[in-house]
Motif scaffolding. Structure first.
Motif, short mmCIF file in Angstrom:
data_model
loop_
_atom_site.label_atom_id
_atom_site.label_comp_id
_atom_site.label_asym_id
_atom_site.label_seq_id
_atom_site.Cartn_x
_atom_site.Cartn_y
_atom_site.Cartn_z
N UNK A 21 -96.61 64.95 -64.49
CA UNK A 21 -96.79 63.92 -65.51
C UNK A 21 -95.57 63.89 -66.42
N UNK A 22 -94.99 62.71 -66.66
CA UNK A 22 -93.83 62.64 -67.57
C UNK A 22 -94.26 62.80 -69.02
N UNK A 23 -93.38 63.33 -69.82
CA UNK A 23 -93.63 63.41 -71.25
C UNK A 23 -93.33 62.06 -71.89
N UNK A 24 -93.91 61.83 -73.05
CA UNK A 24 -93.71 60.57 -73.77
C UNK A 24 -92.31 60.53 -74.36
N UNK A 25 -91.67 59.36 -74.31
CA UNK A 25 -90.36 59.19 -74.92
C UNK A 25 -89.30 58.74 -73.92
N UNK A 26 -88.28 58.08 -74.44
CA UNK A 26 -87.23 57.53 -73.58
C UNK A 26 -86.45 58.63 -72.86
N UNK A 27 -86.01 59.63 -73.57
CA UNK A 27 -85.20 60.67 -72.95
C UNK A 27 -85.98 61.40 -71.87
N UNK A 28 -87.26 61.65 -72.12
CA UNK A 28 -88.09 62.31 -71.11
C UNK A 28 -88.24 61.42 -69.89
N UNK A 29 -88.39 60.13 -70.10
CA UNK A 29 -88.52 59.20 -68.97
C UNK A 29 -87.23 59.13 -68.17
N UNK A 30 -86.10 59.15 -68.85
CA UNK A 30 -84.82 59.14 -68.15
C UNK A 30 -84.64 60.39 -67.30
N UNK A 31 -85.05 61.55 -67.84
CA UNK A 31 -84.97 62.79 -67.06
C UNK A 31 -85.88 62.72 -65.85
N UNK A 32 -87.07 62.20 -66.05
CA UNK A 32 -88.03 62.09 -64.95
C UNK A 32 -87.45 61.22 -63.82
N UNK A 33 -86.90 60.08 -64.17
CA UNK A 33 -86.34 59.17 -63.16
C UNK A 33 -85.16 59.83 -62.45
N UNK A 34 -84.30 60.48 -63.22
CA UNK A 34 -83.15 61.14 -62.61
C UNK A 34 -83.53 62.27 -61.67
N UNK A 35 -84.57 63.03 -62.03
CA UNK A 35 -84.96 64.19 -61.24
C UNK A 35 -85.84 63.84 -60.06
N UNK A 36 -86.75 62.89 -60.22
CA UNK A 36 -87.78 62.67 -59.21
C UNK A 36 -87.61 61.39 -58.40
N UNK A 40 -83.35 56.04 -55.45
CA UNK A 40 -84.20 54.85 -55.42
C UNK A 40 -83.78 53.80 -56.44
N UNK A 41 -82.62 53.97 -57.06
CA UNK A 41 -82.11 52.99 -58.02
C UNK A 41 -80.61 52.86 -57.86
N UNK A 42 -80.05 51.80 -58.44
CA UNK A 42 -78.67 51.42 -58.13
C UNK A 42 -77.65 51.81 -59.19
N UNK A 43 -78.09 52.41 -60.30
CA UNK A 43 -77.16 52.71 -61.38
C UNK A 43 -77.49 54.07 -61.98
N UNK A 44 -77.09 54.30 -63.21
CA UNK A 44 -77.37 55.58 -63.85
C UNK A 44 -78.82 55.62 -64.35
N UNK A 45 -79.43 56.80 -64.42
CA UNK A 45 -80.82 56.91 -64.87
C UNK A 45 -80.93 56.77 -66.40
N UNK A 46 -80.70 55.54 -66.84
CA UNK A 46 -80.68 55.24 -68.27
C UNK A 46 -81.61 54.05 -68.52
N UNK A 47 -82.37 54.11 -69.60
CA UNK A 47 -83.30 53.04 -69.93
C UNK A 47 -82.62 51.89 -70.64
N UNK A 48 -83.38 50.85 -70.88
CA UNK A 48 -82.90 49.68 -71.60
C UNK A 48 -82.47 50.05 -73.02
N UNK A 49 -81.41 49.39 -73.48
CA UNK A 49 -80.97 49.63 -74.85
C UNK A 49 -81.90 48.97 -75.86
N UNK A 50 -82.69 48.01 -75.41
CA UNK A 50 -83.50 47.22 -76.34
C UNK A 50 -84.99 47.49 -76.26
N UNK A 51 -85.52 47.74 -75.06
CA UNK A 51 -86.96 47.79 -74.86
C UNK A 51 -87.45 49.17 -74.47
#
Length: 424
Positions: A21-36, A40-51
């Motif tokens: 289960x991912x932890x709440x928050x942008x940085x935790x979500x970015x780590x989750x995407x990068x690790x797991x 499966x994505x085309x760029x760096x594991x970074x979230x939206x700057x706005x949303x």
């Protein structure tokens, strides 16, 4: 995501695995995407700057939205303080804000603004009806096609970013994963009408980056702007930039040699056969049930990416059941979306996990569900039907339509509105 894929993709495992289960928050979500979700994505594991993703963020965005002035300012681009766009579309896209809830939210606003805003909600609803009826047929022009359109690699390389208007808008697309409606039209028209590139490739570029990217609204917009699904195309030229965002032209390096100074030439079109499925009385295969169907007790709730909000009918009907969501590995490997979209989804899942017993899997959705009877909300997209046919579906809940589909025509927005009437 919540849908299914077909075909093979190099490097994709046949094994479906349960993720933490991912932890709440942008940085935790970015780590989750990068690790797991690597590969499966085309760029760096970074979230939206706005949303930020999540029900709490959706609720806050809606609570803060005031429709006053929308009809006058909805097409403004820069400065951002002039914009009237609601910026609610990412939350609408994933079912965090059902259209009915947004419709009701603006009921006390000025009549002109409410009417125009609700027209845009109806356009969003029309796109879902249109896609539910036609499915993958929307990959071709519904009325006509461009004659001899040139191909290009999918990406943002089809726009000349030496122009300030293109640099600013593609920057928002890539960094924020969102655009106001006016700049969506600029980019679509510049790509297909002025530069003669395949509109399908531009559609894919938008789908890759936009947080609200859907094959319904996104593709319908491209068909309308480029003229392959409408009676005429939208031409893009300098005067529109000067009207909606005058600072861009003033500060552009090409202001004295503007490539879009004049109106673009009309594209060459070739007629195509209008799909029979768009016509009155042809049926609507993907709209789903009008009432809950099923005769078994579910053991889990299956969530799809189409409907991740607290108001999801299956989720709210079974508050004590565990919940299952699967990142469809084969589908994502083929799509290669921006990580912004996966981070947004992960932020949303982290909030669900804070409230419910949530299983997150990577692999085939049907494998993750196994032989457990599931409750699910029908999703009006082709992928849902494919996956549901391999699952043990105990209860299918109706999709929360703003306007219930009818047997009327979806060949145009005006014809569709006549067939469904006005939501109450």
């Amino acid at each position: 995501m919540g849908g299914g894929g077909t075909g093979d993709h190099d490097g994709v495992s046949d094994e479906t695995v349960r993720l933490p289960e991912p932890e709440v928050g942008k940085e935790a979500a970015e780590r989750f995407v990068g690790e797991h979700l690597a590969g499966l994505f085309c760029d760096e594991p970074v979230g939206s700057q706005r949303f930020r993703g999540g029900q709490s963020m959706a609720d806050a965005a809606l609570d803060a939205y005031d429709v006053t002035g929308y009809s006058y300012r909805r097409n403004e681009v820069l400065p951002e303080t002039r914009r009237g766009a609601s910026a609610l579309s990412p939350y609408i896209r994933y079912g965090l804000l059902p259209l009915r809830r947004v419709w009701d939210h603006v009921s006390d606003g000025p009549a002109r603004d409410v009417r125009k805003f609700r027209d845009e909600l109806l356009w969003q609803e029309f796109s879902r009806h249109w896609y539910a009826r036609l499915g993958t047929r929307t990959r071709q022009g519904i009325r006509r096609e461009h004659d001899g359109a040139r191909g290009t690699d999918v990406g943002v390389g089809g726009w000349n970013t030496e122009m300030a208007c293109m640099a600013a808008t593609t920057g928002e697309l890539v960094d924020d994963g969102w655009l106001v409606n006016q700049t969506r039209m600029w980019l679509s028209s510049d790509w297909a009408v002025r530069n003669g590139l395949r509109w399908q490739d531009g559609d894919d570029a938008f789908f890759t980056h936009l947080l609200d990217g859907s094959r319904a609204a996104n593709r319908l917009g491209w068909q309308w702007v480029t003229g392959v699904g409408s009676a005429k195309h939208y031409g893009f030229s300098r005067w529109q930039v000067e009207k909606r965002s005058p600072s861009l032209c003033k500060n552009c390096d090409l202001r004295d040699a503007c490539p879009i100074q004049d109106w673009p030439s009309d594209p060459e079109f070739v007629p195509v056969d209008t799909p029979a499925a768009s016509k009155r009385g042809s049926g609507a295969a993907l709209v789903g049930p009008s009432d809950v169907i099923g005769d078994r007790d579910p053991e889990v709730v299956w969530l799809t990416a189409e409907s991740l909000g607290d108001a999801d009918p299956a989720l709210s009907a079974h508050p004590d059941l565990p919940v299952v969501f699967t990142f469809d590995q084969l589908l994502l490997a083929g799509l290669q979306l921006s990580a912004k979209r996966l981070v947004f989804l992960t932020e949303t899942l982290a909030e669900i996990a804070d409230e419910r017993d949530l299983e997150i899997h990577l692999g085939r959705p049907a494998d993750a569900l196994g032989d457990r009877p599931v409750a699910v909300t029908h999703a009006p997209v082709p992928g849902f039907e494919r996956i549901a046919s391999d699952a043990v579906v105990a209860a299918t809940h109706p999709w929360p339509w703003l306007a219930r589909p009818s047997e009327g025509s979806v060949a145009s927005f005006s014809a569709w509105r006549k067939s469904v009437g006005a939501p109450r």
